[in-house]
Design a protein around this motif. Structure first.
Motif, PDB file in Angstrom:
ATOM      1  N   GLN A  12      39.471  -3.504 -40.095  1.00 28.46           N
ATOM      2  CA  GLN A  12      38.090  -3.304 -40.527  1.00 28.46           C
ATOM      3  C   GLN A  12      37.231  -4.507 -40.170  1.00 28.46           C
ATOM      4  N   ASP A  13      37.766  -5.721 -40.327  1.00 24.18           N
ATOM      5  CA  ASP A  13      37.036  -6.929 -39.940  1.00 24.18           C
ATOM      6  C   ASP A  13      36.729  -6.911 -38.446  1.00 24.18           C
ATOM      7  N   ILE A  14      37.717  -6.523 -37.649  1.00 28.96           N
ATOM      8  CA  ILE A  14      37.524  -6.469 -36.202  1.00 28.96           C
ATOM      9  C   ILE A  14      36.472  -5.427 -35.842  1.00 28.96           C
ATOM     10  N   GLU A  15      36.555  -4.244 -36.463  1.00 29.45           N
ATOM     11  CA  GLU A  15      35.579  -3.198 -36.177  1.00 29.45           C
ATOM     12  C   GLU A  15      34.174  -3.642 -36.569  1.00 29.45           C
ATOM     13  N   ARG A  41      20.679 -24.108 -15.579  1.00 30.24           N
ATOM     14  CA  ARG A  41      22.062 -23.883 -16.008  1.00 30.24           C
ATOM     15  C   ARG A  41      22.615 -22.624 -15.381  1.00 30.24           C
ATOM     16  N   VAL A  42      23.845 -22.747 -14.964  1.00 33.37           N
ATOM     17  CA  VAL A  42      24.527 -21.638 -14.315  1.00 33.37           C
ATOM     18  C   VAL A  42      25.675 -21.196 -15.220  1.00 33.37           C
ATOM     19  N   LEU A  43      25.801 -19.903 -15.407  1.00 35.49           N
ATOM     20  CA  LEU A  43      26.934 -19.360 -16.140  1.00 35.49           C
ATOM     21  C   LEU A  43      28.100 -19.292 -15.171  1.00 35.49           C
ATOM     22  N   PRO A  44      29.169 -20.082 -15.387  1.00 43.27           N
ATOM     23  CA  PRO A  44      30.264 -20.108 -14.415  1.00 43.27           C
ATOM     24  C   PRO A  44      30.981 -18.764 -14.261  1.00 43.27           C
ATOM     25  N   LYS A  45      31.199 -18.067 -15.372  1.00 47.94           N
ATOM     26  CA  LYS A  45      31.921 -16.798 -15.282  1.00 47.94           C
ATOM     27  C   LYS A  45      31.506 -15.891 -16.432  1.00 47.94           C
ATOM     28  N   ALA A  46      31.212 -14.655 -16.089  1.00 50.74           N
ATOM     29  CA  ALA A  46      30.964 -13.610 -17.072  1.00 50.74           C
ATOM     30  C   ALA A  46      32.104 -12.609 -16.931  1.00 50.74           C
ATOM     31  N   VAL A  47      32.640 -12.140 -18.047  1.00 45.25           N
ATOM     32  CA  VAL A  47      33.762 -11.207 -18.019  1.00 45.25           C
ATOM     33  C   VAL A  47      33.316  -9.892 -18.658  1.00 45.25           C
ATOM     34  N   LEU A  48      33.516  -8.806 -17.927  1.00 42.75           N
ATOM     35  CA  LEU A  48      33.198  -7.479 -18.436  1.00 42.75           C
ATOM     36  C   LEU A  48      34.488  -6.679 -18.582  1.00 42.75           C
ATOM     37  N   MET A  49      34.756  -6.231 -19.797  1.00 47.79           N
ATOM     38  CA  MET A  49      35.899  -5.348 -20.053  1.00 47.79           C
ATOM     39  C   MET A  49      35.394  -3.927 -19.810  1.00 47.79           C
ATOM     40  N   VAL A  50      35.727  -3.375 -18.655  1.00 53.43           N
ATOM     41  CA  VAL A  50      35.118  -2.124 -18.206  1.00 53.43           C
ATOM     42  C   VAL A  50      35.747  -0.869 -18.796  1.00 53.43           C
ATOM     43  N   ASN A  51      36.896  -1.002 -19.431  1.00 56.03           N
ATOM     44  CA  ASN A  51      37.512   0.147 -20.098  1.00 56.03           C
ATOM     45  C   ASN A  51      38.540  -0.331 -21.113  1.00 56.03           C
ATOM     46  N   ASN A  52      39.061   0.604 -21.875  1.00 57.04           N
ATOM     47  CA  ASN A  52      40.075   0.264 -22.879  1.00 57.04           C
ATOM     48  C   ASN A  52      41.342   1.095 -22.693  1.00 57.04           C
ATOM     49  N   TYR A  53      41.664   1.421 -21.453  1.00 58.97           N
ATOM     50  CA  TYR A  53      42.876   2.207 -21.191  1.00 58.97           C
ATOM     51  C   TYR A  53      43.562   1.691 -19.936  1.00 58.97           C
ATOM     52  N   CYS A  54      44.834   2.056 -19.804  1.00 59.64           N
ATOM     53  CA  CYS A  54      45.645   1.519 -18.721  1.00 59.64           C
ATOM     54  C   CYS A  54      46.612   2.589 -18.221  1.00 59.64           C
ATOM     55  N   ASN A  55      47.058   2.417 -16.987  1.00 56.75           N
ATOM     56  CA  ASN A  55      48.045   3.336 -16.424  1.00 56.75           C
ATOM     57  C   ASN A  55      49.473   2.848 -16.654  1.00 56.75           C
ATOM     58  N   LEU A  56      49.627   1.780 -17.424  1.00 52.84           N
ATOM     59  CA  LEU A  56      50.942   1.291 -17.831  1.00 52.84           C
ATOM     60  C   LEU A  56      50.994   1.181 -19.349  1.00 52.84           C
ATOM     61  N   LYS A  57      52.196   1.041 -19.857  1.00 47.67           N
ATOM     62  CA  LYS A  57      52.384   0.724 -21.280  1.00 47.67           C
ATOM     63  C   LYS A  57      53.435  -0.380 -21.361  1.00 47.67           C
ATOM     64  N   TYR A  62      49.610  -6.883 -25.720  1.00 42.10           N
ATOM     65  CA  TYR A  62      49.005  -7.167 -27.020  1.00 42.10           C
ATOM     66  C   TYR A  62      47.988  -6.100 -27.417  1.00 42.10           C
ATOM     67  N   GLU A  63      47.558  -5.274 -26.496  1.00 38.78           N
ATOM     68  CA  GLU A  63      46.580  -4.226 -26.789  1.00 38.78           C
ATOM     69  C   GLU A  63      47.229  -2.868 -27.077  1.00 38.78           C
ATOM     70  N   LEU A  64      48.515  -2.743 -26.809  1.00 39.87           N
ATOM     71  CA  LEU A  64      49.181  -1.446 -26.880  1.00 39.87           C
ATOM     72  C   LEU A  64      49.000  -0.759 -28.230  1.00 39.87           C
ATOM     73  N   LYS A  70      42.922   3.723 -29.441  1.00 44.43           N
ATOM     74  CA  LYS A  70      41.617   4.353 -29.627  1.00 44.43           C
ATOM     75  C   LYS A  70      41.336   5.304 -28.474  1.00 44.43           C
ATOM     76  N   LYS A  71      40.313   6.114 -28.641  1.00 42.25           N
ATOM     77  CA  LYS A  71      39.899   7.029 -27.588  1.00 42.25           C
ATOM     78  C   LYS A  71      39.608   6.229 -26.318  1.00 42.25           C
ATOM     79  N   ALA A  72      40.134   6.692 -25.191  1.00 38.43           N
ATOM     80  CA  ALA A  72      39.927   6.007 -23.911  1.00 38.43           C
ATOM     81  C   ALA A  72      38.473   6.160 -23.484  1.00 38.43           C
ATOM     82  N   ILE A  73      37.830   5.023 -23.212  1.00 41.12           N
ATOM     83  CA  ILE A  73      36.442   5.066 -22.763  1.00 41.12           C
ATOM     84  C   ILE A  73      36.203   4.033 -21.670  1.00 41.12           C
TER      85      ILE A  73
END
Length: 180
Positions: A12-15, A41-57, A62-64, A70-73
């Motif tokens: 719940q805290d995470i959500e 100022r330059v931002l050295p790196k921006a990270v985008l998590m483009v989805n929450n699903y994978c073709n492996l398990k 740590y996300e398994l 959760k629903k894959a999006i």
């Protein structure tokens, strides 16, 4: 029972934190870049998590048992746009944009949009275009993904766990077959 109550409270805290972050990304006003705010100022790196699903398990992932339950999006394009707008309104430029997931190669549309839009923002501001990177398990690199990577000169880091015996033991597909 006590452990289950604690785990549920933690979820719940995470959500709540994720909901606050989503609110910031979509509602907050970030002041425009001025000479008083982050000059050059330059931002050295921006990270985008483009989805929450994978073709492996993978057995050690740590996300398994959290995100992947959760629903894959895919990241909505509006969120990708908003994030890039915030990066470019807060910093003079962005050196690199890194795509992660889940497995980012499964979200070609989001990646292509983000690359194209980042180029548009950089060109509009007359600053250097960012470089792009991605971390992938390398199991699915479609023709379209190869074309996107080539067009935007994307660096791709492939993750492997070692020789076949090790890889197939810990990096398994959803049908429980190995991934070597």
């Amino acid at each position: 029972d006590e452990l289950a109550v604690h785990a549920n409270a933690h979820r719940q805290d995470i959500e709540q934190a994720l909901n606050r972050l989503a609110s910031i990304l979509t509602d907050a006003e970030v002041p425009p870049l001025t000479s008083e705010l982050r000059p050059g100022r330059v931002l050295p790196k921006a990270v985008l998590m483009v989805n929450n699903y994978c073709n492996l398990k993978c057995t050690y992932c740590y996300e398994l048992d959290t995100v992947f339950k959760k629903k894959a999006i895919d990241m909505p394009l509006a969120i990708a746009r908003t994030a890039l707008d915030k990066f470019y309104s807060t910093y003079a430029s962005v050196e690199q944009i890194m795509f992660i997931g889940g497995e980012p190669t499964l979200s070609e549309t989001v990646i292509e949009f983000a690359c194209r839009y980042a180029y548009e923002l950089a060109d509009k501001r007359e600053v250097p275009r960012p470089s792009f990177g991605m971390i992938s398990n390398g199991l699915r690199i479609s023709k379209a993904m190869r074309e996107i990577a080539a067009r935007y000169k994307m660096y791709i880091t492939f993750s492997i766990d070692g020789p076949r015996a090790v890889q197939d033991l810990v990096r398994i597909r959803h049908d429980n077959s190995g991934s070597y």
